[in-house]
Design a protein around this motif. Structure first.
Motif, PDB file in Angstrom:
ATOM      1  N   UNK A  42       0.812  -1.223   0.000  1.00 30.20           N
ATOM      2  CA  UNK A  42       0.000   0.000   0.000  1.00 30.20           C
ATOM      3  C   UNK A  42       0.847   1.276   0.000  1.00 30.20           C
ATOM      4  N   UNK A  43       1.980   1.249   0.728  1.00 34.25           N
ATOM      5  CA  UNK A  43       2.862   2.421   0.724  1.00 34.25           C
ATOM      6  C   UNK A  43       3.408   2.638  -0.681  1.00 34.25           C
ATOM      7  N   UNK A  46       0.962   4.455  -2.859  1.00 31.65           N
ATOM      8  CA  UNK A  46       1.024   5.902  -2.610  1.00 31.65           C
ATOM      9  C   UNK A  46       2.133   6.526  -3.446  1.00 31.65           C
ATOM     10  N   UNK A 223       3.712  16.563  15.062  1.00 36.96           N
ATOM     11  CA  UNK A 223       3.710  16.468  13.597  1.00 36.96           C
ATOM     12  C   UNK A 223       2.437  15.784  13.093  1.00 36.96           C
ATOM     13  N   UNK A 224       1.979  14.764  13.826  1.00 43.60           N
ATOM     14  CA  UNK A 224       0.890  13.922  13.329  1.00 43.60           C
ATOM     15  C   UNK A 224      -0.471  14.200  13.955  1.00 43.60           C
ATOM     16  N   UNK A 242      -0.178  18.445   8.143  1.00 44.22           N
ATOM     17  CA  UNK A 242      -1.035  17.257   8.137  1.00 44.22           C
ATOM     18  C   UNK A 242      -2.510  17.651   8.056  1.00 44.22           C
ATOM     19  N   UNK A 245      -3.355  19.111   4.708  1.00 47.00           N
ATOM     20  CA  UNK A 245      -3.429  18.010   3.741  1.00 47.00           C
ATOM     21  C   UNK A 245      -4.848  17.446   3.683  1.00 47.00           C
ATOM     22  N   UNK A 259      -2.758  14.505  -4.822  1.00 46.76           N
ATOM     23  CA  UNK A 259      -2.883  14.355  -3.370  1.00 46.76           C
ATOM     24  C   UNK A 259      -1.842  13.365  -2.851  1.00 46.76           C
ATOM     25  N   UNK A 260      -1.607  12.264  -3.597  1.00 45.38           N
ATOM     26  CA  UNK A 260      -0.586  11.315  -3.172  1.00 45.38           C
ATOM     27  C   UNK A 260       0.788  11.968  -3.142  1.00 45.38           C
ATOM     28  N   UNK A 263       1.122  13.755  -0.070  1.00 49.63           N
ATOM     29  CA  UNK A 263       1.290  12.779   1.000  1.00 49.63           C
ATOM     30  C   UNK A 263       2.718  12.281   1.105  1.00 49.63           C
ATOM     31  N   UNK A 266       4.913  14.769   2.807  1.00 51.91           N
ATOM     32  CA  UNK A 266       4.701  14.841   4.259  1.00 51.91           C
ATOM     33  C   UNK A 266       5.343  13.659   4.985  1.00 51.91           C
ATOM     34  N   UNK A 267       5.366  12.509   4.303  1.00 53.53           N
ATOM     35  CA  UNK A 267       5.821  11.294   4.972  1.00 53.53           C
ATOM     36  C   UNK A 267       7.348  11.149   4.948  1.00 53.53           C
ATOM     37  N   UNK A 270       9.469  11.776   8.101  1.00 54.21           N
ATOM     38  CA  UNK A 270       9.269  10.757   9.136  1.00 54.21           C
ATOM     39  C   UNK A 270      10.069   9.500   8.834  1.00 54.21           C
ATOM     40  N   UNK A 271      10.019   9.046   7.564  1.00 55.68           N
ATOM     41  CA  UNK A 271      10.690   7.794   7.213  1.00 55.68           C
ATOM     42  C   UNK A 271      12.208   7.966   7.353  1.00 55.68           C
ATOM     43  N   UNK A 274      13.163   7.970  10.945  1.00 52.73           N
ATOM     44  CA  UNK A 274      13.030   6.631  11.519  1.00 52.73           C
ATOM     45  C   UNK A 274      14.211   5.746  11.135  1.00 52.73           C
TER      46      UNK A 274
ATOM     47  N   UNK B 112       4.255   4.507  11.378  1.00 53.77           N
ATOM     48  CA  UNK B 112       4.869   5.830  11.366  1.00 53.77           C
ATOM     49  C   UNK B 112       4.043   6.852  10.606  1.00 53.77           C
ATOM     50  N   UNK B 113       3.259   6.373   9.633  1.00 55.49           N
ATOM     51  CA  UNK B 113       2.566   7.294   8.743  1.00 55.49           C
ATOM     52  C   UNK B 113       1.547   8.132   9.514  1.00 55.49           C
ATOM     53  N   UNK B 114       1.399   9.380   9.098  1.00 53.51           N
ATOM     54  CA  UNK B 114       0.393  10.259   9.668  1.00 53.51           C
ATOM     55  C   UNK B 114      -0.987   9.721   9.265  1.00 53.51           C
ATOM     56  N   UNK B 116      -3.746  10.989   8.310  1.00 53.88           N
ATOM     57  CA  UNK B 116      -4.377  11.505   7.087  1.00 53.88           C
ATOM     58  C   UNK B 116      -3.769  10.857   5.835  1.00 53.88           C
ATOM     59  N   UNK B 117      -2.484  10.488   5.903  1.00 50.01           N
ATOM     60  CA  UNK B 117      -1.831   9.854   4.749  1.00 50.01           C
ATOM     61  C   UNK B 117      -2.275   8.392   4.637  1.00 50.01           C
ATOM     62  N   UNK B 120      -5.478   8.359   3.049  1.00 50.57           N
ATOM     63  CA  UNK B 120      -5.360   8.652   1.619  1.00 50.57           C
ATOM     64  C   UNK B 120      -4.949   7.405   0.836  1.00 50.57           C
ATOM     65  N   UNK B 121      -3.987   6.656   1.380  1.00 45.96           N
ATOM     66  CA  UNK B 121      -3.536   5.430   0.715  1.00 45.96           C
ATOM     67  C   UNK B 121      -4.716   4.502   0.454  1.00 45.96           C
ATOM     68  N   UNK B 122      -5.535   4.292   1.475  1.00 38.85           N
ATOM     69  CA  UNK B 122      -6.623   3.313   1.334  1.00 38.85           C
ATOM     70  C   UNK B 122      -7.815   3.867   0.581  1.00 38.85           C
ATOM     71  N   UNK B 125      -6.640   3.000  -2.873  1.00 43.08           N
ATOM     72  CA  UNK B 125      -6.694   1.575  -3.206  1.00 43.08           C
ATOM     73  C   UNK B 125      -8.139   1.070  -3.275  1.00 43.08           C
ATOM     74  N   UNK B 166      -4.505  -1.712   9.692  1.00 44.39           N
ATOM     75  CA  UNK B 166      -3.300  -1.726   8.858  1.00 44.39           C
ATOM     76  C   UNK B 166      -2.241  -0.795   9.446  1.00 44.39           C
TER      77      UNK B 166
END
Lengths: 292, 291
Positions: A42-43, A46, A223-224, A242, A245, A259-260, A263, A266-267, A270-271, A274, B112-114, B116-117, B120-122, B125, B166
């Motif tokens: 799913x990521x 995106x 942030x979230x 966020x 968004x 929109x993706x 997204x 924004x992500x 964080x990644x 991490x 980790x994902x916010x 709202x993101x 958006x992903x789902x 999909x 998820x």
């Protein structure tokens, strides 16, 4: 050191495993891979859809993009006013981290190393506050913020975030501060340092891992965070990235490419953060516990 | 003696800012919310005491029971699916050597994902025209044609919970894995000598070994399900026809849109009591294990 010892122990354990035990690992890998794909695909959707045109998503919804076109990112940045959103987010994140360090740091220092009365009662009070649901105070807090003129301001939101982070941070920092030998600050006091100097020059440098964990949890939260941000901020100009968004995605429904792309922008921070500091992330989030 | 008093004053001065802030933002409003729950209040003008009127209204309020019912469906889903996935992932991960670190990172990324993101992903999909349904349609499979996961009231609540799951289950893997690695390896040896298979090992070594962590996970799941806000708010706003309405959404709607802050305080208090019951219940379980 301890990780090395730990690894060594694990290794001997696996090698001593009877042959029948090793035969099971292919199934483990199969299950783990299926779960891994469930987490990661799913990521990937995106990301790949952020490179497509909106026409291409219609004909090829989940496949790889035909070209690596970055124009969606530029357009999303501009149309979503993301520069403004990130500026607001920076104020919220930095304000929350510094505020939490100050408020929780001083209180934890007092609990761990000073002659504070009613220590036990204060610790129990903090445990109760941590388990208090947000709904228990959000309604009166909103109208109090209206009265104080703090509604629809970033400062008002920072004050809330600091207050939400402080109780758990005090308890976490306390465990770090208790472990530092008393002789150190006594020596500094004999040399003529006052309490503030002892705290910042002697104790702080020795307890920084605790402060780093607290800062990470508080910063990530700011942030979230969604509930307080959408409730206490009204103007879109004040919203962190966020929350704006969310408005953006509702304004451009089904323009998934655009929109993706927003997204992904924004992500990414964080990644990256991490991957750089995994261990502290996991420790911090496990300690704070209740983000689910 | 003066020295002692001075040191006390300094200690209090260090602790005071945090306590004052706590009083202003959390403790003060929390206590006043109990008081407001017995009043008719629009948030601005002074509240009017109405006794138990809000509470009798709550008991007869279909919207409240609908929302709480959805919270319980959410709770049931979360006590089963992510818990099973978390246990399975962690158990498998504890048995392998190569690649364990990579799997752990991959599982943790959704967490980790916010929110709202993640939503958006789902949304992408599960979109009937631009997602999985369209992709399957392209290769001649029509199972998902015209299925609106978030707009059909038969599926909406499950779809929202699925997205939340998820996001969440990877956290449980990491949590359980840490606990499983703390189990004494001699216990595995003993089980293997007794000829235990993987299921026996899981049932008789791993599960008892991680019980405190399991109780902790149950606690945060129970409280998280009672107070859930983000995904229903982002994905459906409680709709269609209240099928994904949860108590937190109802509290905010009642307080900030309908400006019925007194009644909203009563709903919020009922919700808080419910999550406190879970907290006490699991606290009791934990204490019994420790003794």
């Amino acid at each position: 050191m301890s990780t090395l010892a730990f690894r060594a122990r694990r290794r001997t354990r696996t090698e001593e495993r009877p042959p029948g035990g090793l035969g099971r690992t292919p199934y483990s890998y199969l299950v783990l891979t299926v779960l891994g794909l469930f987490a990661f695909l799913p990521v990937l959707v995106l990301i790949v859809n952020a490179f497509k045109t909106s026409l291409e998503i219609g004909t090829n919804p989940l496949g790889l993009p035909s070209s690596l076109d970055l124009s969606n990112f530029a357009e999303a940045w501009r149309k979503g006013n993301m520069a403004r959103g990130f500026a607001n987010t920076a104020v919220l994140v930095l304000g929350t981290i510094v505020g939490t360090w100050l408020f929780a740091g001083t209180a934890a220092y007092s609990l761990a190393r000073l002659n504070l009365p009613l220590k036990r009662a204060i610790e129990n009070y903090l445990f109760v506050i941590i388990s208090l649901p947000v709904q228990m105070f959000i309604v009166p807090l909103f109208f109090l913020w209206v009265k104080l003129g703090l509604i629809n301001t970033l400062v008002g939101l920072v004050v809330i975030y600091v207050a939400l982070n402080t109780p758990f941070s005090v308890l976490l920092l306390r465990t770090f501060l208790v472990g530092i030998p008393r002789e150190l600050d006594e020596a500094a006091r004999i040399d003529g340092a006052n309490e503030w100097q002892v705290a910042t020059r002697v104790i702080l440098p020795l307890s920084w891992p605790g402060f780093a964990t607290v800062g990470l949890v508080a910063g990530l939260g700011a942030y979230s965070e969604l509930l307080f941000a959408v409730t206490f901020l009204i103007d879109v100009e004040k919203m962190p990235v966020a929350t704006s968004f969310l408005q953006f995605s509702q304004g451009f429904t089904q323009l998934y490419n655009l929109v993706n792309a927003a997204g992904v922008i924004i992500v990414i921070p964080l990644i990256v953060l991490f991957l750089l500091m995994q261990r502290r992330f996991i420790a911090g989030l496990a300690a704070s516990g209740t983000k689910g | 003696m003066r020295q002692r008093r001075r040191s006390r004053l300094i200690a209090i001065a260090f602790a005071l800012p945090a306590l004052a802030l706590n009083l202003l933002v959390i403790a003060g409003p929390a206590v006043s919310s109990i008081v407001y729950s017995f009043t008719d209040w629009n948030g601005i003008t002074s509240p009017e005491f109405v006794g138990l009127a809000n509470w009798s209204r709550l008991i007869a309020d279909g919207a409240f029971w609908n929302a709480i019912g959805n919270n319980f469906v959410y709770l049931l889903l979360f006590l089963t699916v992510p818990l099973a996935m978390g246990l399975l992932g962690a158990f498998m991960l504890a048995r392998i050597r190569r690649g364990a670190a990579l799997f752990r990172v991959v599982y943790f990324i959704p967490y980790l994902l916010v929110s709202v993101i993640t939503a958006q992903i789902w949304r992408n999909i599960l979109d009937p025209e631009f997602g999985l349904a369209a992709a399957l349609h392209g290769i001649g499979i029509h199972w998902l044609d015209g299925v609106y996961f978030f707009a059909d009231k038969r599926f909406a609540l499950y779809s929202v919970a699925f997205v939340d799951n998820w996001h969440f289950w990877g956290f449980l893997v990491v949590l359980f894995l840490a606990a499983m690695q703390g189990i004494d390896s001699a216990q595995y040896e003993a089980a293997r000598i007794d000829g235990a298979n993987a299921w026996h090992e899981f049932r008789h070594v791993v599960l008892p070994g991680i019980r405190p962590t399991l109780t902790f996970a149950l606690t945060i799941i129970a409280i998280g399900s009672m107070l859930v806000y983000d995904y229903p708010f982002i994905l459906t706003q409680g709709g269609p026809a209240g099928s994904t309405d949860v108590a937190s959404l109802l509290v905010n709607r009642t307080a900030f849109l309908a400006r019925d802050a007194g009644y909203a305080s009563a709903i919020a208090l009922a919700l808080s009591v419910l999550s406190a019951i879970f907290l006490v219940l699991f606290g009791f379980l934990r204490r019994r294990e420790e003794s």
